[in-house]
Scaffold this motif. Sequence first.
Motif: not given
Length: 316
Positions: A13-20, A50-53, A78-79, A184-198
């Motif tokens: 993913x691009x390091x910037x996401x289009x928030x719809x 693209x992030x949507x819901x 989406x969500x 908390x995010x740092x711990x999630x990254x250690x578990x190889x969870x993808x993080x995209x911030x809002x």
Amino acid sequence: MRYNVLGKTGLKVSNICFGALTIGPLQKNMTKEEGSKVILEALERGINFIDTAQLYGTYPHIKQALKSYKRENVVIITKSYAYSKETAQESLKEALKEMGTDYVDGFLLHEQESEHTIRGHYEALEFFIKMKEKGYIRSVGISTHNVSGVKDAIKFKEIDVIHPIVNKQGIGIHDGTIDEMIEAIRQAKKNNIGIYAMKPLGGGNLIYSYDEAMDFVLSLDIIDSIAIGMQSKEEVIANILKVEGKIIPDDIKRKLNNKKRHLQIASWCIGCNACVQKCSHKALKIVNEKAVVDPDKCVLCGYCSKYCKDFCIKVI
């Protein structure tokens, strides 16, 4: 444009996401034709995410954009607030139909607060996992405004992606500070969870300290992508140049600085009075158990938003 792998999803993913959210009926209320043009501007300039819901009402805008762009070159997450197999099935069916696609790259449980809410929505998560196995969904996860949401999501090995609030003032975080969220995010990254911030601009409340706010989030190496709402081609160009470390042209800056903005109070406001008490300009009051703003007194400082526990206040 820099691209990152979104944790264990394998999605690049691009390091910037289009928030719809911001082009839809909850904010700008652009037509699908108008909104699709902004999306296409982003895609053609290198944004592939693209992030949507379900709530946002922007599936038609995305569908329109995809008519002019290859689906396989776009990552769409989406969500929904689904809590059962039936509601999850309905939300997936709507997403696929309304966006005109055979699959989504991610389906998240919207606004999870803790382990308890995740367990309360687990039947929906189980359905999404089954659809992941069948190829209709490529990853599953949660979005959250809570530090506890991030911490507790780590406990579920099924979670591929977390979409948390991250901004320099911690605006919108319900249960802690921005430092606690980052840990908390740092711990999630250690578990190889993808993080995209809002909300890097705190729902527009940090727009007048744009460079500082964006620099803060961009400096965090624990974030794979940053979702930011964009309502015009100029905003797309400015945000892309910013993440690429390039200078934003003066004419684009002037146009964006001259944009008329206003304070928006969401319909879910419960009239708790916290914002009214903190507004030194006396621009807010409670009417019929809801906060309302006097535009003649409001200076768009955005300070009131820090005291809204339900993230009802935005500058748009």
